[in-house]
Motif scaffolding. Structure first.
Motif, short mmCIF file in Angstrom:
data_model
loop_
_atom_site.label_atom_id
_atom_site.label_comp_id
_atom_site.label_asym_id
_atom_site.label_seq_id
_atom_site.Cartn_x
_atom_site.Cartn_y
_atom_site.Cartn_z
N ASN A 34 4.71 3.98 6.35
CA ASN A 34 5.18 3.61 5.04
C ASN A 34 5.08 4.54 3.91
O ASN A 34 5.06 4.30 2.67
CB ASN A 34 4.24 2.38 4.60
CG ASN A 34 4.38 1.15 5.35
OD1 ASN A 34 5.39 1.02 6.16
ND2 ASN A 34 3.32 0.52 5.75
N HIS A 35 5.37 5.64 4.32
CA HIS A 35 5.45 7.18 3.40
C HIS A 35 6.62 7.80 3.85
O HIS A 35 7.11 7.80 4.83
CB HIS A 35 4.08 7.87 3.51
CG HIS A 35 2.80 7.24 2.64
ND1 HIS A 35 2.28 6.31 3.06
CD2 HIS A 35 2.26 7.68 1.26
CE1 HIS A 35 1.36 5.91 2.30
NE2 HIS A 35 1.34 7.07 1.37
N GLU A 54 4.66 6.88 -1.21
CA GLU A 54 4.56 5.41 -0.86
C GLU A 54 5.92 4.81 -0.59
O GLU A 54 6.87 4.90 -1.72
CB GLU A 54 3.55 4.55 -1.37
CG GLU A 54 2.19 5.03 -1.00
CD GLU A 54 1.41 3.85 -1.82
OE1 GLU A 54 1.33 2.69 -1.43
OE2 GLU A 54 0.30 4.56 -2.32
N GLU A 55 6.38 3.90 0.19
CA GLU A 55 7.56 3.36 0.43
C GLU A 55 7.68 2.55 -0.95
O GLU A 55 8.98 2.55 -1.43
CB GLU A 55 7.60 2.56 1.61
CG GLU A 55 8.95 1.76 1.68
CD GLU A 55 8.80 0.99 3.18
OE1 GLU A 55 9.94 1.60 4.24
OE2 GLU A 55 7.88 0.14 3.57
#
Length: 156
Positions: free
Chosen positions: A120-121, A142-143
């Motif tokens: 998720n990065h 981060e997403e």
């Protein structure tokens, strides 16, 4: 007359809500970090989405909470490499191809550091490497800090 004013206000209010909730946003590029792709003060059209891929240009929140326009270089769980020379020079290897990594491994007085983008990065970088403050300094983003994907330039 009052009915017409009331209807106009209701329509105006609905339009305002629709404009606010729209998934599109106009973004102004600040600085030289994305040249030659985008110039300083160029206006871009961006769309709110949660689907990103490698090489997408995105609008994200930086570590200092400012908005930045950068390109996705590495996606979640992808490996990337730094070349570290003995005199302390650290350099990101942009091209992760086997040939590029092998060539860098064979440089005398240097070693490789392998890193992995967390789940998720995303690793973001400017197109103008010499004038970009990006993930090379503040690390993967981060997403949920990626707010928009640039879909079109509007004005030069």
């Amino acid at each position: 007359m009052k009915k017409r004013l009331f209807v106009s206000l209701i329509i105006g209010f609905i339009l305002l809500i629709l404009a606010y909730c729209q998934p599109y946003k106009l973004v102004v590029v600040v600085g030289q970090s994305m040249t030659p792709t985008y110039k300083d003060r160029q206006i871009l059209l961006a769309k709110k989405t949660k689907y990103f891929k490698k090489s997408d240009v995105v609008v994200a929140r930086s570590d200092d909470e400012s908005l930045i326009v950068k390109r996705i270089l590495y996606t979640p769980e992808e490996y990337y490499y730094y070349s570290i020379k003995k005199h302390g020079q650290v350099q990101l290897i942009i091209d992760n191809s086997y040939r590029s990594i092998l060539k860098t491994k064979n440089i005398e007085n240097a070693f490789m550091m392998e890193c992995k983008v967390q789940k998720n990065h995303y690793y973001l970088i400017g197109d103008n490497l010499d004038h970009s403050d990006d993930s090379r300094r503040f690390g993967p983003v981060e997403e949920n800090e990626i707010l928009y994907k640039v879909i079109q330039w509007i004005l030069n």
